[in-house]
Design an enzyme around this catalytic site. Structure first.
Site: not given
Length: 264
Positions: A109, A151, A255
């Site tokens: 992330y 991500d 998302h």
């Protein structure tokens, strides 16, 4: 005899708040492995039982209170749990494992980077760039079959955003971020599986802001979530899907999940 491997990745934006749609997705798609980002929960409070009930009994989690957090939930064994502090401040932003087939699976992330794309005016932006640079140094030494998911908080191509012209100075699509991510990708010749299966300039969004009352009406999306693989593993990939429908589910994340299938 060949076997299949189905890997999903999803920034869930609080796993406890959205456990209902996670369960819905797992029942529908049945991936072998699910990588989550932004779980926003300490390890002791992670909803492990909900995943175990669905067969995801192998779990590698690394969380912290209210922020960040990553997890790998799996129906197949996971080994060699590792994490890198690419943020250099102890934040829970990476967890990696080895699968029985020998493939490393790295779940990351990357920081969003704040609102101002200037290191001097916005320390968060500098931290983001430094994070990607540390990943690049790691990538240069990565010498085993690897899948890198998560991500990335960068939409690198012009067609990865709803308006290249309007977002050039917006964090996530600025030239300096795109250059940093490009260096990371070239550092180990990573294959971007999203664009491998859905070549540019095809529309391919994975994130839509909560600020839009109807995300599908104006479709101001960005491709912030990615799945990359080393060349040897990418050659075994057979399908890649972005499950956009999940953005319209009850209490959605901003998302949506990505799924790649491999034949090993």
């Amino acid at each position: 005899m060949s076997t299949t491997l189905k890997i999903a990745s999803w920034n869930i934006n609080s796993v406890r708040a959205r456990i209902g749609i996670v369960e819905q997705f797992l029942r529908s798609e049945s991936p072998d492995v699910l990588c989550l980002q932004e779980t926003k929960v300490v390890d002791a409070d992670f909803p492990a039982a909900a995943f175990q009930d669905l067969g995801y009994v192998h779990q590698m989690i690394r969380g912290q209170r209210m922020h960040h957090g990553v997890a790998i939930l799996s129906r197949i064994p996971l080994h060699e749990d590792r994490h890198h502090d690419w943020q250099a401040n102890g934040e829970a932003r990476h967890v990696g494992v080895r699968l029985d087939c020998g493939i490393r699976l790295e779940n990351v992330y990357i920081p969003a980077g704040g609102d101002i794309p200037d290191r001097a005016l916005n320390p968060k932006f500098g931290q983001k760039l430094d994070f990607i640079e540390r990943m690049t140094r790691w990538s240069e030494e990565c010498d085993c079959p690897t899948i890198l998911v998560g991500d990335f908080n960068v939409a690198p191509l012009e067609c990865d955003v709803w308006s290249h012209k309007q977002l050039l100075k917006v964090v996530s699509h600025t030239p300096i971020e795109v250059e940093a991510l490009t260096r990371l990708q070239s550092s180990n010749d990573w294959v971007d599986l999203g664009r491998h299966f859905h070549p540019a300039p095809k529309r391919l969004h994975t994130w839509w802001s909560y600020r839009s009352p109807d995300f599908s009406k104006n479709d101001r999306g960005r491709r912030l979530d990615h799945m990359w693989a080393t060349r040897d593993v990418a050659a075994q990939a057979t399908e890649h899907h972005v499950h956009e429908i999940c953005r319209s589910w009850l209490k959605p994340s901003d998302h949506v999940p990505l799924v790649t299938e491999f034949v090993l």
